[in-house]
Design a protein around this motif. Structure first.
Motif, PDB file in Angstrom:
ATOM      1  N   ALA A   1      86.837  30.060  70.261  1.00  0.00           N
ATOM      2  CA  ALA A   1      85.806  29.218  69.657  1.00  0.00           C
ATOM      3  C   ALA A   1      84.708  28.890  70.665  1.00  0.00           C
ATOM      4  N   VAL A   2      85.104  28.572  71.886  1.00  0.00           N
ATOM      5  CA  VAL A   2      84.107  28.268  72.922  1.00  0.00           C
ATOM      6  C   VAL A   2      83.236  29.494  73.192  1.00  0.00           C
ATOM      7  N   ILE A   3      83.878  30.662  73.304  1.00  0.00           N
ATOM      8  CA  ILE A   3      83.116  31.891  73.579  1.00  0.00           C
ATOM      9  C   ILE A   3      82.142  32.183  72.448  1.00  0.00           C
ATOM     10  N   GLN A   4      82.615  32.101  71.202  1.00  0.00           N
ATOM     11  CA  GLN A   4      81.744  32.444  70.079  1.00  0.00           C
ATOM     12  C   GLN A   4      80.595  31.458  69.923  1.00  0.00           C
ATOM     13  N   VAL A   5      80.873  30.162  69.987  1.00  0.00           N
ATOM     14  CA  VAL A   5      79.817  29.159  69.777  1.00  0.00           C
ATOM     15  C   VAL A   5      78.829  29.170  70.935  1.00  0.00           C
ATOM     16  N   MET A   6      79.345  29.072  72.171  1.00  0.00           N
ATOM     17  CA  MET A   6      78.445  29.015  73.326  1.00  0.00           C
ATOM     18  C   MET A   6      77.717  30.343  73.504  1.00  0.00           C
ATOM     19  N   GLY A   7      78.403  31.471  73.367  1.00  0.00           N
ATOM     20  CA  GLY A   7      77.766  32.764  73.538  1.00  0.00           C
ATOM     21  C   GLY A   7      76.698  33.021  72.495  1.00  0.00           C
ATOM     22  N   THR A   8      77.018  32.713  71.225  1.00  0.00           N
ATOM     23  CA  THR A   8      76.026  32.929  70.169  1.00  0.00           C
ATOM     24  C   THR A   8      74.868  31.952  70.308  1.00  0.00           C
ATOM     25  N   HIS A   9      75.155  30.730  70.759  1.00  0.00           N
ATOM     26  CA  HIS A   9      74.073  29.764  70.979  1.00  0.00           C
ATOM     27  C   HIS A   9      73.099  30.272  72.036  1.00  0.00           C
ATOM     28  N   MET A  10      73.602  30.783  73.140  1.00  0.00           N
ATOM     29  CA  MET A  10      72.720  31.303  74.189  1.00  0.00           C
ATOM     30  C   MET A  10      71.967  32.538  73.704  1.00  0.00           C
TER      31      MET A  10
ATOM     32  N   ALA B   1      76.179  28.139  60.379  1.00  0.00           N
ATOM     33  CA  ALA B   1      76.528  29.196  61.332  1.00  0.00           C
ATOM     34  C   ALA B   1      77.636  28.729  62.270  1.00  0.00           C
ATOM     35  N   VAL B   2      77.526  27.481  62.731  1.00  0.00           N
ATOM     36  CA  VAL B   2      78.562  26.953  63.618  1.00  0.00           C
ATOM     37  C   VAL B   2      79.908  26.891  62.903  1.00  0.00           C
ATOM     38  N   LEU B   3      79.901  26.503  61.634  1.00  0.00           N
ATOM     39  CA  LEU B   3      81.156  26.439  60.881  1.00  0.00           C
ATOM     40  C   LEU B   3      81.802  27.826  60.771  1.00  0.00           C
ATOM     41  N   LEU B   4      80.969  28.845  60.527  1.00  0.00           N
ATOM     42  CA  LEU B   4      81.528  30.198  60.464  1.00  0.00           C
ATOM     43  C   LEU B   4      82.031  30.649  61.829  1.00  0.00           C
ATOM     44  N   LEU B   5      81.342  30.284  62.892  1.00  0.00           N
ATOM     45  CA  LEU B   5      81.792  30.638  64.234  1.00  0.00           C
ATOM     46  C   LEU B   5      83.114  29.954  64.579  1.00  0.00           C
TER      47      LEU B   5
END
Length: 367
Positions: free
Chosen positions: A13-22, A35-39
């Motif tokens: 979850a950390v990788i997907q949210v933080m990585g996609t955010h960056m 988008a965050v909910l799907l991540l």
């Protein structure tokens, strides 16, 4: 070690949210709440990866496809799906893994084509993930097979050790009780018909010495169960005269070997001793003999031991556990056991047990 089933979902979850955010920040876009909910949905489904790996792969693939369909910013949004596919393959849910991957690839390809986005080449990572999962599955199956083979080998070794111990206990106890029974019968006869106390005391002393030796051998065999003694009880050829000396009710003769070849180790000596011991037990219990002769011959190619008596012979009697165990001992060393008439000079046919044990090199050449 305690399992931590939530560690992997939280890390993903950390990788997907933080990585996609960056990644979205670099693209000049923003992540919406949807988008965050799907991540977070994909990592949440990974919690069930052990109970239902196939359904987990399908769920993560559906979430990833939903993210693509919604047109959210690109990024590492499919890490949970990739991990779920690999875990499904490793656990054996191959149809779920391949079906989920195919469904995601087909859906994503259609969406990219409808949007006119040239991102079809990006779907090749699915093939890499599936190939890695298949390789991991093959490695796991090899490890499982190796562990199974090792477990079967250990079980076979344990069964063989129990069989050896059972034979040792039978040989020691049967022989000891037979000797004690004979000496006790002599003592009873002397007490009833012969008033000479010296003979009675000598017989009782023989019973005491024989029982003490028997207890020592039984303790030696049983100590193997406590793993504080060698796996092969130390019964050597030089102990054969002592074994024959206990047969005070029989005339005995022992032909000792002339020299000892290098190949005759402790295991061979122990087998020869047990052959003589079991043969003498049968003589005392069944043969009604008055004389017994033991001969051991050792050469560079074989060891031969024979025990002959002047008793009543086999008379069609069936082999008991003792003789079967004797054959198993000798056959374990590549040898043979034969039963025939004793043919002692000036006697009835009697019985003769002959065991042949080939030297290791001779046994290999014969095979």
């Amino acid at each position: 070690m305690r399992r931590r089933p939530l560690f992997l979902p939280v890390a993903v979850a950390v990788i997907q949210v933080m990585g996609t955010h960056m990644a979205s920040w670099r693209q000049g876009a923003e992540l919406s709440a949807a988008a965050v909910l799907l991540l977070l949905a994909g990592p949440a489904i990974l919690v069930f990866r052990r109970r239902a790996p196939g359904l987990t792969a399908a769920g993560c693939a559906a979430v990833a496809l939903g993210y693509v369909a919604a047109g959210f910013p690109a990024g590492p949004f499919a890490v949970s799906m990739a991990i779920a596919l690999v875990l499904a393959l490793v656990s054996g849910a191959r149809w779920w893994a391949w079906g989920s991957a195919a469904a995601f690839a087909a859906g994503a390809a259609i969406l990219f084509l409808l949007r006119g986005e040239p991102q079809l080449i990006g779907l090749l990572w699915l093939a890499v993930v599936l190939l890695g999962g298949e390789l991991a599955r093959a490695g796991r199956m090899r490890r499982v097979e190796r562990h199974r083979a090792e477990a079967e080998q250990l079980k076979h070794q344990a069964d063989q050790e129990r069989l050896v111990i059972a034979r040792d206990i039978h040989d020691v106890v049967a022989h000891s009780l037979s000797m004690i029974n004979v000496q006790a019968s002599v003592a009873l006869h002397l007490a009833e018909r012969d008033p000479d106390p010296a003979k009675l005391l000598e017989t009782l002393a023989n019973i005491k010495a024989g029982s003490a030796q028997s207890l020592s051998e039984v303790r030696q065999v049983l100590s193997v169960l406590r793993q504080d003694a060698p796996r092969i009880p130390s019964q050597r050829l030089e102990q054969l005269p002592e074994l024959l000396a206990r047969l005070t009710s029989l005339q005995t003769h022992y032909s000792a070997p002339q020299g000892e070849p290098v190949w005759v180790d402790e295991k061979v000596e122990n087998t020869i001793y047990r052959v003589v011991q079991e043969s003498l037990t049968n003589v005392v219990r069944h043969a009604k003999a008055s004389r017994v002769e033991v001969a051991v011959q050792l050469t560079e190619t074989r060891a031969q031991v024979s025990v002959a008596d002047d008793g009543i012979g086999l008379r069609g009697a069936l082999e008991g556990n003792g003789l079967r165990g004797l054959r198993e001992r000798v056959q374990a060393l590549g040898g043979t056991v034969d039963l025939g008439p004793g043919n002692l000079p000036g006697s009835t046919p009697g019985t003769c047990i002959t065991a042949l044990i080939p030297a290791p090199r001779a046994s290999q050449e014969a095979s």
